[in-house]
Design a protein around this motif. Structure first.
Motif, PDB file in Angstrom:
ATOM      1  N   ARG A  85       0.865  -0.872   0.097  1.00  0.00           N
ATOM      2  CA  ARG A  85      -0.133  -0.294  -0.057  1.00  0.00           C
ATOM      3  C   ARG A  85       0.829   1.069  -0.274  1.00  0.00           C
ATOM      4  O   ARG A  85       0.196   2.362  -0.554  1.00  0.00           O
ATOM      5  CB  ARG A  85      -0.963   0.246   0.889  1.00  0.00           C
ATOM      6  N   SER A  88       2.700   1.626  -3.250  1.00  0.00           N
ATOM      7  CA  SER A  88       1.834   2.096  -4.748  1.00  0.00           C
ATOM      8  C   SER A  88       1.288   3.928  -4.825  1.00  0.00           C
ATOM      9  O   SER A  88       0.708   3.713  -5.634  1.00  0.00           O
ATOM     10  CB  SER A  88       0.183   0.886  -4.146  1.00  0.00           C
ATOM     11  N   GLY A  89       1.312   4.243  -3.820  1.00  0.00           N
ATOM     12  CA  GLY A  89       1.546   5.827  -4.043  1.00  0.00           C
ATOM     13  C   GLY A  89      -0.391   6.309  -3.916  1.00  0.00           C
ATOM     14  O   GLY A  89      -0.050   7.548  -4.470  1.00  0.00           O
ATOM     15  N   GLN A  90      -1.173   5.466  -3.275  1.00  0.00           N
ATOM     16  CA  GLN A  90      -2.801   5.631  -3.383  1.00  0.00           C
ATOM     17  C   GLN A  90      -2.615   6.447  -2.238  1.00  0.00           C
ATOM     18  O   GLN A  90      -3.820   6.620  -1.695  1.00  0.00           O
ATOM     19  CB  GLN A  90      -3.136   4.016  -3.176  1.00  0.00           C
ATOM     20  N   ILE A  91      -1.339   6.293  -1.260  1.00  0.00           N
ATOM     21  CA  ILE A  91      -2.191   6.594   0.237  1.00  0.00           C
ATOM     22  C   ILE A  91      -1.232   7.863   0.136  1.00  0.00           C
ATOM     23  O   ILE A  91      -0.115   8.753  -0.765  1.00  0.00           O
ATOM     24  CB  ILE A  91      -1.409   5.575   0.978  1.00  0.00           C
ATOM     25  N   SER A  92      -1.879   9.864   0.110  1.00  0.00           N
ATOM     26  CA  SER A  92      -1.798  10.636  -0.346  1.00  0.00           C
ATOM     27  C   SER A  92      -1.758  11.834   1.457  1.00  0.00           C
ATOM     28  O   SER A  92      -1.018  12.604   1.696  1.00  0.00           O
ATOM     29  CB  SER A  92      -2.426  11.194  -1.239  1.00  0.00           C
ATOM     30  N   SER A  93      -1.771  11.307   1.984  1.00  0.00           N
ATOM     31  CA  SER A  93      -2.244  11.166   3.279  1.00  0.00           C
ATOM     32  C   SER A  93      -0.756  11.323   4.663  1.00  0.00           C
ATOM     33  O   SER A  93      -0.590  10.460   4.279  1.00  0.00           O
ATOM     34  CB  SER A  93      -3.264  10.892   4.290  1.00  0.00           C
ATOM     35  N   PRO A  94      -0.677  12.309   4.885  1.00  0.00           N
ATOM     36  CA  PRO A  94       1.276  11.789   5.957  1.00  0.00           C
ATOM     37  C   PRO A  94       0.856  11.428   7.158  1.00  0.00           C
ATOM     38  O   PRO A  94       1.582  10.248   7.552  1.00  0.00           O
ATOM     39  CB  PRO A  94       1.198  13.589   5.736  1.00  0.00           C
ATOM     40  N   GLU A  96      -1.292   9.528   7.628  1.00  0.00           N
ATOM     41  CA  GLU A  96      -1.961   7.579   7.498  1.00  0.00           C
ATOM     42  C   GLU A  96      -1.021   7.158   7.092  1.00  0.00           C
ATOM     43  O   GLU A  96      -0.500   6.087   7.279  1.00  0.00           O
ATOM     44  CB  GLU A  96      -2.764   7.477   6.089  1.00  0.00           C
ATOM     45  N   LEU A  97       0.004   7.684   6.104  1.00  0.00           N
ATOM     46  CA  LEU A  97       1.431   7.168   6.152  1.00  0.00           C
ATOM     47  C   LEU A  97       2.208   6.646   7.257  1.00  0.00           C
ATOM     48  O   LEU A  97       3.105   6.214   7.197  1.00  0.00           O
ATOM     49  CB  LEU A  97       2.551   8.096   4.758  1.00  0.00           C
TER      50      LEU A  97
END
Length: 247
Positions: A85, A88-94, A96-97
């Motif tokens: 995940r 994949s680059g699908q998560i943009s929220s810092p 959440e990352l």
């Protein structure tokens, strides 16, 4: 009571035979091989109990190891999904990352802990396997010792019974030669005095009670007719005069 001197001497043969039969019967009741067999059985039981405990330990270890391996697989699979995940680059929220990264690190630590546990379980299982192999060997040796003890006991019992049969046959032959009244007296005294109903007078001493006769008792024995059945004044057993009585 009167009895021919030959019959009185024959009574000593009967006593010797009865003493031997008594000895054989005592030996049959308390065989050394019997005690050895009991010790072998106790040792075998102890080893089998230890083996059962070790086999239970191995089953428990196998169950623990399977559970740990499942936990490792689950942790690894979750960590791989989280990594995919992130990559994949699908998560943009810092935020959440950051949370996902923290979970991946936590999963890595958990996987390391579980792998350490799995390694410890493998080592414990290896030790338990060695104990089981050692116990298997000892059980096999103990079974062989037990079987050997059983064989020796059987051989000893067979030998004693053969000796008893021979002594019993010899006794039957002697009994047929003796007058009934002398035999009855002997049997009664034998029952009263620890299996010894008749004894020889040797060198002035009763072989039954091992006591020396007094001078008066010896003189009385010397003057008694040969056919007179005499008794020891000390132990009351039949006292048979022989060639070396010392009269």
């Amino acid at each position: 009571m009167k009895a021919e001197p030959a019959h009185q001497l024959r009574l000593l043969d009967l006593q010797e035979t009865d003493t031997e039969r008594d000895r054989l019967n005592r030996l049959l009741r308390a065989l050394p091989e019997e005690e050895q067999l009991r010790q072998c059985e106790a040792r075998l039981t102890e080893l089998r109990d230890q083996l059962a405990v070790t086999e239970t330990e191995l089953r428990d270890l196998d169950r623990e190891q399977r559970k740990v391996e499942r936990d490792i697989d689950q942790v690894r699979a979750r960590a791989e999904r989280n990594t995919q995940r992130m990559e994949s680059g699908q998560i943009s929220s810092p935020r959440e990352l950051e949370s996902l990264q923290a979970e991946i690190e936590l999963l890595a630590r958990r996987q390391s802990e579980l792998e350490d546990i799995a390694l410890e379980l493998m080592e414990r299982r290896e030790e338990a396997d060695k104990r089981r192999a050692d116990l298997d060997r000892k059980v096999t040796e103990a079974v062989e010792e037990r079987d050997d003890a059983e064989n020796r006991r059987s051989e000893a019992v067979l030998w004693i019974k053969d000796e008893l049969d021979s002594a019993t046959q010899r006794r039957s032959r002697i009994v047929k030669e003796l007058p009934e009244d002398l035999l009855n007296l002997y049997e009664r005294l034998r029952e009263q005095y620890a299996g010894i109903g008749a004894a020889a007078l040797r060198y002035g001493r009763c072989e039954g009670c091992k006591l020396q006769l007094s001078a008066a008792e010896l003189r009385e024995m010397r003057l008694a007719p040969p056919e007179e059945v005499t008794r020891c004044e000390n132990c009351r057993r039949i006292l048979v005069r022989v060639a070396d009585s010392g009269l």
